[in-house]
Design a protein around this motif. Structure first.
Motif, PDB file in Angstrom:
ATOM      1  N   GLY A 240      44.562  33.803  24.498  1.00 29.05           N
ATOM      2  CA  GLY A 240      44.573  35.119  23.886  1.00 29.05           C
ATOM      3  C   GLY A 240      45.273  36.131  24.778  1.00 29.05           C
ATOM      4  O   GLY A 240      45.926  35.764  25.766  1.00 29.05           O
ATOM      5  N   LEU A 241      45.119  37.397  24.437  1.00 29.82           N
ATOM      6  CA  LEU A 241      45.677  38.508  25.213  1.00 29.82           C
ATOM      7  C   LEU A 241      44.552  39.176  25.995  1.00 29.82           C
ATOM      8  O   LEU A 241      43.378  38.881  25.792  1.00 29.82           O
ATOM      9  CB  LEU A 241      46.336  39.530  24.280  1.00 29.82           C
ATOM     10  N   ALA A 242      44.918  40.096  26.876  1.00 34.27           N
ATOM     11  CA  ALA A 242      43.898  40.811  27.651  1.00 34.27           C
ATOM     12  C   ALA A 242      44.462  42.117  28.169  1.00 34.27           C
ATOM     13  O   ALA A 242      45.682  42.292  28.290  1.00 34.27           O
ATOM     14  CB  ALA A 242      43.396  39.957  28.812  1.00 34.27           C
ATOM     15  N   VAL A 243      43.547  43.028  28.479  1.00 32.09           N
ATOM     16  CA  VAL A 243      43.884  44.256  29.206  1.00 32.09           C
ATOM     17  C   VAL A 243      43.223  44.149  30.571  1.00 32.09           C
ATOM     18  O   VAL A 243      42.000  44.035  30.666  1.00 32.09           O
ATOM     19  CB  VAL A 243      43.389  45.507  28.454  1.00 32.09           C
ATOM     20  N   LEU A 244      44.053  44.149  31.610  1.00 34.60           N
ATOM     21  CA  LEU A 244      43.560  43.997  32.972  1.00 34.60           C
ATOM     22  C   LEU A 244      44.237  45.012  33.882  1.00 34.60           C
ATOM     23  O   LEU A 244      45.309  45.535  33.573  1.00 34.60           O
ATOM     24  CB  LEU A 244      43.865  42.590  33.513  1.00 34.60           C
ATOM     25  N   SER A 245      43.607  45.256  35.028  1.00 35.50           N
ATOM     26  CA  SER A 245      44.253  46.055  36.068  1.00 35.50           C
ATOM     27  C   SER A 245      45.514  45.340  36.537  1.00 35.50           C
ATOM     28  O   SER A 245      45.520  44.112  36.736  1.00 35.50           O
ATOM     29  CB  SER A 245      43.302  46.252  37.249  1.00 35.50           C
ATOM     30  N   GLU A 246      46.562  46.086  36.724  1.00 37.31           N
ATOM     31  CA  GLU A 246      47.807  45.486  37.229  1.00 37.31           C
ATOM     32  C   GLU A 246      47.600  44.856  38.600  1.00 37.31           C
ATOM     33  O   GLU A 246      48.290  43.906  38.976  1.00 37.31           O
ATOM     34  CB  GLU A 246      48.909  46.546  37.287  1.00 37.31           C
ATOM     35  N   HIS A 247      46.608  45.342  39.344  1.00 39.30           N
ATOM     36  CA  HIS A 247      46.348  44.805  40.676  1.00 39.30           C
ATOM     37  C   HIS A 247      45.804  43.375  40.625  1.00 39.30           C
ATOM     38  O   HIS A 247      45.864  42.663  41.629  1.00 39.30           O
ATOM     39  CB  HIS A 247      45.346  45.699  41.415  1.00 39.30           C
ATOM     40  N   VAL A 248      45.262  42.968  39.480  1.00 35.69           N
ATOM     41  CA  VAL A 248      44.727  41.611  39.359  1.00 35.69           C
ATOM     42  C   VAL A 248      45.851  40.574  39.326  1.00 35.69           C
ATOM     43  O   VAL A 248      45.655  39.421  39.712  1.00 35.69           O
ATOM     44  CB  VAL A 248      43.853  41.495  38.084  1.00 35.69           C
ATOM     45  N   LEU A 249      47.026  40.986  38.881  1.00 36.08           N
ATOM     46  CA  LEU A 249      48.136  40.050  38.723  1.00 36.08           C
ATOM     47  C   LEU A 249      48.746  39.721  40.078  1.00 36.08           C
ATOM     48  O   LEU A 249      49.007  40.619  40.886  1.00 36.08           O
ATOM     49  CB  LEU A 249      49.198  40.641  37.809  1.00 36.08           C
ATOM     50  N   PRO A 250      49.001  38.459  40.362  1.00 39.85           N
ATOM     51  CA  PRO A 250      49.656  38.102  41.627  1.00 39.85           C
ATOM     52  C   PRO A 250      51.100  38.600  41.630  1.00 39.85           C
ATOM     53  O   PRO A 250      51.676  38.866  40.563  1.00 39.85           O
ATOM     54  CB  PRO A 250      49.594  36.562  41.636  1.00 39.85           C
ATOM     55  N   PRO A 251      51.717  38.738  42.804  1.00 40.23           N
ATOM     56  CA  PRO A 251      53.108  39.222  42.870  1.00 40.23           C
ATOM     57  C   PRO A 251      54.057  38.405  41.999  1.00 40.23           C
ATOM     58  O   PRO A 251      54.949  38.952  41.356  1.00 40.23           O
ATOM     59  CB  PRO A 251      53.451  39.088  44.361  1.00 40.23           C
ATOM     60  N   GLU A 252      53.871  37.115  42.003  1.00 39.43           N
ATOM     61  CA  GLU A 252      54.661  36.238  41.144  1.00 39.43           C
ATOM     62  C   GLU A 252      53.755  35.694  40.053  1.00 39.43           C
ATOM     63  O   GLU A 252      52.807  34.975  40.330  1.00 39.43           O
ATOM     64  CB  GLU A 252      55.252  35.080  41.959  1.00 39.43           C
ATOM     65  N   HIS A 253      54.017  36.082  38.810  1.00 38.43           N
ATOM     66  CA  HIS A 253      53.176  35.619  37.704  1.00 38.43           C
ATOM     67  C   HIS A 253      54.079  35.139  36.563  1.00 38.43           C
ATOM     68  O   HIS A 253      54.117  35.724  35.482  1.00 38.43           O
ATOM     69  CB  HIS A 253      52.210  36.709  37.235  1.00 38.43           C
ATOM     70  N   SER A 254      54.798  34.055  36.832  1.00 41.26           N
ATOM     71  CA  SER A 254      55.764  33.537  35.872  1.00 41.26           C
ATOM     72  C   SER A 254      55.118  33.041  34.588  1.00 41.26           C
ATOM     73  O   SER A 254      55.784  32.914  33.564  1.00 41.26           O
ATOM     74  CB  SER A 254      56.571  32.406  36.518  1.00 41.26           C
TER      75      SER A 254
END
Length: 319
Positions: A240-254
């Motif tokens: 599915g989709l989600a709304v998350l803090s941008e800080h949760v995403l790793p620098p590389e999230h291909s």
């Protein structure tokens, strides 16, 4: 009450029992036997001459008189902790201790400050307590910690808050999502898809649901998950989709993509919270000073929202 019968040890034991809700757990924390803790509680009851503890749902909790004694005990013990820290400050300010309670998502950002700080002040002992918003609000109400980190702070009737970092909330999707190549997407095009959400009471979920309400939208199917990391992995796997803090995403999230949704990101900020009615250890004060002066060096400039000097000034005027 015979005040002469009260000792620091009795107060320490009582605070440990109230915090843990258990004689056995308090004994373990204090490295004492259970009979010793029980005897100390008996002596304390005899000195105060009022019931101090009651059993509720298998846990010990303070009575009305017990709550007042707990607050007084915390104040007395805290004052002497402060005195110890004051002596440390006189010897150079390079030793001491403080604790920080932070909601789960903040663990992705706070180490960026604590790492450089610990290198400069290696002998300062920092204790972190990490949990969901409800758990951290409980710690805040019990005054368990010196500093708190929230993106959506609790009632500030007894607290001061200072922003230090932008916390943009973004819509993420698996990389192969059919709308990933669009330049602009309306949220109304997405609400029919399944969204992965944190538990009710999560600040991110609260802000997203508030945003939806303001825009007259409601979600279709949802799936509640226990952590930001689980949500990130679930989205990458196509759940599915989600709304998350941008800080949760790793620098590389291909395996993920941030969707360009209109009126996103939702603007939020990480904030340090100090209780007005609790003295701040010198080490905690020093950490906020360090953060205020070095924030630009520790995090990408686009995230900086440094209001810590204002927070420190407000606290110093009170104390």
């Amino acid at each position: 009450m015979n005040v002469r019968h009260l000792t620091f040890r009795l107060l320490q034991v009582y605070v440990a029992v109230v915090r843990s809700g258990s004689v056995s757990e308090a004994a373990r924390q204090l490295h004492l036997t259970q009979p010793t803790v029980s005897q100390q509680l008996k002596r304390l009851h005899e000195a105060v001459e009022e019931p101090l503890l009651q059993t509720s749902r298998g846990r010990l909790s303070p009575t009305e008189a017990g709550r007042e004694l707990y607050r007084a005990s915390r104040e007395v013990l805290g004052r002497f902790d402060d005195f110890e820290d004051y002596l440390t400050a006189l010897r150079g300010g390079e030793r001491g201790r403080f604790s920080i309670a932070l909601v789960n998502t903040a663990q992705y950002v706070l180490p960026r400050l604590l790492g450089p700080y610990s290198q400069v002040f290696p002998d300062v002992e920092v204790t972190l307590h990490i949990g969901n918003r409800r758990q951290m609000l409980t710690r805040f109400e019990r005054q368990d910690d010196d500093l708190y980190v929230f993106s959506h702070p609790p009632s500030l009737a007894h607290a001061l808050a200072g922003r230090f970092l932008r916390n943009p909330l973004v819509v993420i999707a698996p990389h192969e999502h059919p709308l990933a190549s669009r330049e602009r997407i309306a949220m109304s095009e997405l609400v029919g898809e399944r969204f992965l959400l944190r538990e009710p009471g999560s600040a991110t979920r609260m802000m997203f649901e508030s945003w939806l309400q303001e825009h007259g939208l409601s979600l279709g199917p949802t799936l509640q998950m226990a952590s930001n990391e689980a949500i990130r992995v679930g989205v990458a796997a196509g759940m599915g989709l989600a709304v998350l803090s941008e800080h949760v995403l790793p620098p590389e999230h291909s395996d993920l993509v941030i969707l360009p949704v209109t009126d996103f990101p939702i603007e939020s900020h990480w904030q340090f919270i100090i209780r007005r009615d609790r003295r701040l250890p010198h080490a905690a004060h020093g950490f906020l000073r360090f953060a205020s002066g070095h924030l630009d060096e520790c995090v990408p400039p686009r995230f900086v929202a440094n209001e810590l000097e204002r927070l420190l000034t407000a606290w110093e005027l009170i104390h």
